[in-house]
Design an enzyme around this catalytic site. Structure first.
Site, PDB file in Angstrom:
ATOM      1  N   SER A 126      -7.720  -6.635  -8.443  1.00 13.87           N
ATOM      2  CA  SER A 126      -9.075  -6.326  -8.923  1.00 13.87           C
ATOM      3  C   SER A 126      -9.938  -7.572  -8.941  1.00 13.87           C
ATOM      4  O   SER A 126     -11.129  -7.527  -8.630  1.00 13.87           O
ATOM      5  CB  SER A 126      -9.008  -5.709 -10.324  1.00 13.87           C
ATOM      6  OG  SER A 126      -8.362  -4.460 -10.294  1.00 13.87           O
ATOM      7  N   GLU A 153      -0.378   0.174  -9.970  1.00 14.54           N
ATOM      8  CA  GLU A 153      -1.656   0.301 -10.668  1.00 14.54           C
ATOM      9  C   GLU A 153      -1.572   1.050 -11.994  1.00 14.54           C
ATOM     10  O   GLU A 153      -2.529   1.044 -12.768  1.00 14.54           O
ATOM     11  CB  GLU A 153      -2.711   0.959  -9.763  1.00 14.54           C
ATOM     12  CG  GLU A 153      -2.571   2.463  -9.555  1.00 14.54           C
ATOM     13  CD  GLU A 153      -1.576   2.850  -8.490  1.00 14.54           C
ATOM     14  OE1 GLU A 153      -1.445   4.048  -8.234  1.00 14.54           O
ATOM     15  OE2 GLU A 153      -0.922   1.944  -7.907  1.00 14.54           O
ATOM     16  N   LEU A 201     -13.013   2.416 -13.271  1.00 17.43           N
ATOM     17  CA  LEU A 201     -11.579   2.705 -13.251  1.00 17.43           C
ATOM     18  C   LEU A 201     -11.157   3.433 -14.511  1.00 17.43           C
ATOM     19  O   LEU A 201     -11.447   3.009 -15.623  1.00 17.43           O
ATOM     20  CB  LEU A 201     -10.764   1.402 -13.146  1.00 17.43           C
ATOM     21  CG  LEU A 201      -9.244   1.577 -13.246  1.00 17.43           C
ATOM     22  CD1 LEU A 201      -8.692   2.286 -12.020  1.00 17.43           C
ATOM     23  CD2 LEU A 201      -8.547   0.248 -13.459  1.00 17.43           C
ATOM     24  N   LYS A 223       0.820  -1.208   0.000  1.00 16.73           N
ATOM     25  CA  LYS A 223       0.000   0.000   0.000  1.00 16.73           C
ATOM     26  C   LYS A 223       0.856   1.259   0.000  1.00 16.73           C
ATOM     27  O   LYS A 223       2.050   1.215   0.263  1.00 16.73           O
ATOM     28  CB  LYS A 223      -0.940  -0.002   1.205  1.00 16.73           C
ATOM     29  CG  LYS A 223      -2.056  -1.025   1.109  1.00 16.73           C
ATOM     30  CD  LYS A 223      -2.964  -0.795  -0.098  1.00 16.73           C
ATOM     31  CE  LYS A 223      -3.813   0.453   0.025  1.00 16.73           C
ATOM     32  NZ  LYS A 223      -4.666   0.679  -1.177  1.00 16.73           N
ATOM     33  N   ALA A 230     -10.511   0.811   1.426  1.00 23.61           N
ATOM     34  CA  ALA A 230      -9.676   1.018   0.240  1.00 23.61           C
ATOM     35  C   ALA A 230      -8.701  -0.133  -0.008  1.00 23.61           C
ATOM     36  O   ALA A 230      -8.081  -0.187  -1.074  1.00 23.61           O
ATOM     37  CB  ALA A 230      -8.913   2.335   0.367  1.00 23.61           C
TER      38      ALA A 230
END
Length: 366
Positions: A135, A119, A241, A76, A300
């Site tokens: 995802s 990402e 997205l 993260k 998140a």
């Protein structure tokens, strides 16, 4: 040879780790030194002893890992205490989502480090190879989570998504037919719910109609039709997205007001700002809140709930790029256009167009 650092994740209830034993083995085989913070892999079922046996050096704290490393591998985005540990000769490789975290983008730029985001690593055909596995997991979990929160003791309206003979099933609306939306639909359809997927691509809708053999409803556009169908929904899953950019707000506050009391919203796109106006980031320890009688789930880091699976799926995808960065640093990005798309910050400058747009800076055009 590079020094690769793997700190323990410190985000709320984040149990993933950036490197599996298979990944460690590949790095060590190429002659790199790997430093792992104590207990970094415990939440994913990887002990310090496992890492040691694989050739890693275990360090007592994050500061020691950051101090040693040329390449820092995380899961993260760095938290404030971690940002302070970065320096200009380092490369950080992790999920960043900077279009939704503009202050973090500016703070990272001040460190001088090169920051490469999982990402936004993007192939020529538009695929996002390092986002795809998370995802898939987040999409599948979103339906599972929504089904759970529809239960009355959890604050929902008491609907069983699959129904039973003689009682109609729940209605699931999925906004976005990409990887998240497709996987959410697989689980919702498998449970026996009535599923509607919205998307702006007719080609994608044709593909979904084919995949699901016409057993899910596909709807083009998200304006009038979405507004018309939302009041019927028991569960709404946000799965929009735009790579590297903030998610567009598709569902307005007024549209939420028209939903059933006790219905549930799970916005998977919250890490890019969310596609539902009333969504805000939450944590695994406090995952939900209510707006106009609708239960909202805005965690998140959804895949962090299943770290055994997520960690392994993540390293499977990131490892080839980790090896390139360990071997050549920023030069690897210059030589690989797919990896170069992942570069968000370099030499104190924000360079990704989506992040520049989010902070209101001019975007260079070719």
């Amino acid at each position: 040879m590079a020094k690769v650092g793997v700190p323990k994740e410190i985000l709320d209830n984040e149990y993933r780790v950036a490197l599996t034993l298979a990944g460690l083995n590949a790095l060590v085989k190429e002659g790199h030194t790997v430093y792992v913070e104590k207990n970094a892999g415990v939440g994913s079922g990887i002990s310090d002893e496992d890492y040691k046996a694989g050739g890693a050096k275990i360090l007592a704290d994050a500061a020691s890992v950051f101090e040693e490393a040329d390449l820092v591998l995380k899961v993260k985005e760095p938290q404030p205490s971690e940002v302070k540990m970065l320096r200009k000769d380092q490369t950080l490789f992790t999920y960043l989502h900077l279009a939704a975290h503009t202050k973090l983008a500016e703070d990272l730029a001040k460190t001088g480090a090169t920051c490469v985001a999982y990402e936004t690593v993007q192939m020529a055909n538009g695929q996002l190879p390092l986002l795809t596995p998370m995802s898939e997991i987040a999409g599948r979990l979103s339906t599972q989570i929504g089904a759970n929160y529809l239960e009355r003791p959890m604050g929902g309206r008491g609907v069983l998504l699959g129904g039973v003979p003689g009682v109609e099933p729940g209605e699931v609306i999925i906004i976005g037919g990409g990887i998240v939306g497709t996987n959410a639909a697989k689980i919702a359809h498998g449970l026996g719910a009535r599923v509607t997927i919205f998307d702006l691509s007719l080609d994608r809708l044709r593909y979904l109609d084919d995949v699901f053999n016409g057993q899910v409803r596909t709807v083009f556009s998200v304006g009038h039709y979405l507004e018309e169908l939302l009041p019927q929904a028991d569960l709404v899953i946000g799965a929009v997205l735009i790579p590297g950019k903030q998610a567009p707000r598709i569902v307005t506050r007024d549209m939420v007001k028209q939903m059933k009391k006790g219905s549930v919203v799970v916005d998977v796109s919250v890490d890019q700002g969310g596609c539902i106006e009333t969504i805000k980031s939450t944590t695994h320890s406090a995952p939900t809140y209510e707006v106009d009688g609708v239960l909202h789930y805005g965690v998140a880091n959804i895949p962090g709930a299943v770290p055994w699976t997520s960690t392994r799926a993540l390293t499977n995808a990131t490892l080839p790029y980790c090896l390139k960065l360990a071997k050549a640093g920023y030069k690897a990005c210059m030589e690989d256009p797919v990896l170069m798309k992942g570069v968000n910050i370099h030499k104190g400058e924000i360079v990704h167009p989506g992040v520049l747009e989010a902070i209101g800076a001019p975007v260079a055009t070719a």
